[in-house]
Design a protein around this motif. Sequence first.
Motif, short mmCIF file in Angstrom:
data_model
loop_
_atom_site.label_atom_id
_atom_site.label_comp_id
_atom_site.label_asym_id
_atom_site.label_seq_id
_atom_site.Cartn_x
_atom_site.Cartn_y
_atom_site.Cartn_z
N HIS A 160 0.82 -1.22 0.00
CA HIS A 160 0.00 0.00 0.00
C HIS A 160 0.86 1.27 0.00
O HIS A 160 0.60 2.21 -0.76
CB HIS A 160 -0.93 0.01 1.22
N SER A 161 1.85 1.31 0.86
CA SER A 161 2.65 2.53 0.98
C SER A 161 3.48 2.82 -0.26
O SER A 161 3.93 3.95 -0.47
CB SER A 161 3.57 2.45 2.20
N GLU A 162 3.69 1.81 -1.12
CA GLU A 162 4.46 1.99 -2.35
C GLU A 162 3.56 2.23 -3.56
O GLU A 162 4.06 2.55 -4.64
CB GLU A 162 5.32 0.75 -2.62
N THR A 163 2.26 2.05 -3.40
CA THR A 163 1.33 2.12 -4.53
C THR A 163 0.75 3.53 -4.66
O THR A 163 0.05 4.01 -3.77
CB THR A 163 0.19 1.11 -4.33
N PRO A 164 1.01 4.21 -5.77
CA PRO A 164 0.46 5.56 -5.95
C PRO A 164 -1.03 5.52 -6.23
O PRO A 164 -1.53 4.61 -6.88
CB PRO A 164 1.23 6.09 -7.15
N ASN A 186 -10.47 19.09 -3.91
CA ASN A 186 -10.01 19.15 -2.52
C ASN A 186 -10.66 18.06 -1.67
O ASN A 186 -9.99 17.43 -0.83
CB ASN A 186 -10.31 20.52 -1.93
N GLU A 187 -11.94 17.82 -1.89
CA GLU A 187 -12.64 16.79 -1.12
C GLU A 187 -12.11 15.40 -1.47
O GLU A 187 -11.99 14.52 -0.61
CB GLU A 187 -14.14 16.85 -1.37
N VAL A 188 -11.78 15.19 -2.74
CA VAL A 188 -11.20 13.90 -3.15
C VAL A 188 -9.83 13.71 -2.50
O VAL A 188 -9.49 12.61 -2.04
CB VAL A 188 -11.09 13.81 -4.68
N SER A 189 -9.04 14.77 -2.43
CA SER A 189 -7.72 14.69 -1.79
C SER A 189 -7.86 14.29 -0.32
O SER A 189 -7.07 13.47 0.18
CB SER A 189 -7.00 16.04 -1.89
N VAL A 190 -8.83 14.85 0.36
CA VAL A 190 -9.07 14.50 1.77
C VAL A 190 -9.40 13.01 1.88
O VAL A 190 -8.89 12.31 2.77
CB VAL A 190 -10.21 15.36 2.35
N LEU A 191 -10.24 12.52 0.98
CA LEU A 191 -10.62 11.10 1.00
C LEU A 191 -9.40 10.21 0.77
O LEU A 191 -9.20 9.22 1.48
CB LEU A 191 -11.68 10.85 -0.08
N PHE A 192 -8.57 10.54 -0.21
CA PHE A 192 -7.41 9.71 -0.54
C PHE A 192 -6.38 9.69 0.60
O PHE A 192 -5.71 8.68 0.82
CB PHE A 192 -6.76 10.20 -1.83
N ARG A 193 -6.25 10.81 1.31
CA ARG A 193 -5.26 10.87 2.39
C ARG A 193 -5.63 10.00 3.58
O ARG A 193 -4.79 9.74 4.45
CB ARG A 193 -5.05 12.32 2.83
N LYS A 194 -6.85 9.53 3.62
CA LYS A 194 -7.27 8.62 4.68
C LYS A 194 -6.80 7.20 4.44
O LYS A 194 -6.93 6.34 5.32
CB LYS A 194 -8.80 8.65 4.82
N THR A 195 -6.27 6.91 3.26
CA THR A 195 -5.76 5.59 2.94
C THR A 195 -4.25 5.55 3.21
O THR A 195 -3.62 6.57 3.47
CB THR A 195 -6.01 5.23 1.47
N MET A 196 -3.68 4.35 3.09
CA MET A 196 -2.24 4.18 3.26
C MET A 196 -1.51 4.22 1.92
O MET A 196 -0.30 4.00 1.85
CB MET A 196 -1.95 2.84 3.95
N PHE A 197 -2.23 4.52 0.83
CA PHE A 197 -1.60 4.58 -0.48
C PHE A 197 -0.61 5.75 -0.56
O PHE A 197 -0.73 6.74 0.18
CB PHE A 197 -2.64 4.71 -1.59
N HIS A 198 0.32 5.64 -1.48
CA HIS A 198 1.34 6.67 -1.67
C HIS A 198 0.71 7.91 -2.33
O HIS A 198 0.13 7.83 -3.41
CB HIS A 198 2.46 6.13 -2.57
#
Length: 468
Positions: A160-164, A186-198
Amino acid sequence: MCRKKIRLRHFLHQICLPTRLSVFGQRIHLNRPFAMATTMVGMMLGVYVAFQVVVQTLEEQVGNTAYSLGTSSSSQTEFSMDFNSTRNVYAVIFDAGSTGSRMHVYHFRKNQDWNVELVHETFQQVKPGLSNYSADPQKGAESLHNMLTSAIGEVPVKLHSETPIVLKATAGLRLLPHGAAENLLNEVSVLFRKTMFHQVERGVEILGGSEEGIFSWVTVNYLEGAFYKSGETVAALDLGGGSTQITFVPKEKRTIESAPHSYLTSTNLFSKNYTLYTHSYLGLGLMSARFRVLGGTENEDDGASTSSETLRSACLPPDREFSWVHHGGKKFNVGGLPESESGYSQCYATVQPLVTSSVATVPELSQQKVYAFSYFFDRAVDSDLIDEVNGGSVLVTDFQEAAQRACDSPDIDDPFLCMDLTYIYSLLHNGYGLSLRSSIHVLKQIKKIEVSWTLGAAFQVLTSIGHL
């Protein structure tokens, strides 16, 4: 017991070796050279046996797995165990289009023999698109939640941490007012930052039109093997809801000399340089073209409230009125003209000037191998020109004849078919300059992989973070 002091440089001569062995109760005396050889052979056999035990254990754990490249079972690719040559790489790409949002999870295997092989794609989509949530950006981000959950489950946790993870918005958000589009992203960015993805730089943004065309071209040519097999590239025509793209490698000097400077770009792919002719026509995607043929103006097309005016066209079924929701969630009343003012000829007379005034003709395109997808595919299927699974090859004149049939015998269940087919025919013939007998490969997938700009974007983002 032998207790000699051993120096490293005299190791082979001074090493203490057994010179007397007991075999089946009989004592055997060995000279030193033979004893040395016997001991060395024993050591080598011991190492070999230990290695075989390790390999057998790993094979039992990993299994003899066949990884599909998106082809049929008869053409699956076996990846043998090579501890030094391969690694798994993933990318999660969201396509925020004008009519829907799509998620692609790509699983690649990087190897030494060839740069990267696509192992698998997971694809999901939802409708409507993000642009329909301009008044409620948080709800727009929530529309991606289920697909994001699927992506989280698709990628191994340890990767997960290596996957963009990226989201690129296309014409639907390009056509929204800047503030509305920015709030959605901006709202999508907030959603994505809740994951462990890069999280990559500029991972959530509006995709440039030229990038969309180039990435689509990369996708088609990669899947067709043009970068590592034949070497012969194909032209890519993409018809979205808000924009349409054309990208190809010019073969004629006059094309390069006559093209506007902004239409030409150079790129390096898989250790080879390519000069590309590429352009995106914003406002000439199928949905935007409908709006313009109906007489709509940019000021009306702003995602605002419902319009009470009825927009009419000779391309719609005569004397029929209905509502139509364009991008941004705006609803319009639309309708046809009297029967005497409707039909293919009247429709074509409306569509053709729009195309010829907006699109640059490319004479050499008739000599190129052309692939067309997105709404080219959808409307070809709707008019029974190609198979809905495998796609097929059609002539430009086939679109013209299908348009004539749709206009002269309107389908009240598909009232835009006449307009759409007439526009597609005019775009190909009057716009790009394809001859009536030019053949076009119209498809949705190649080797069961979705034809989209997203695969090309995955290559770009993985390269930018050093994974390819």
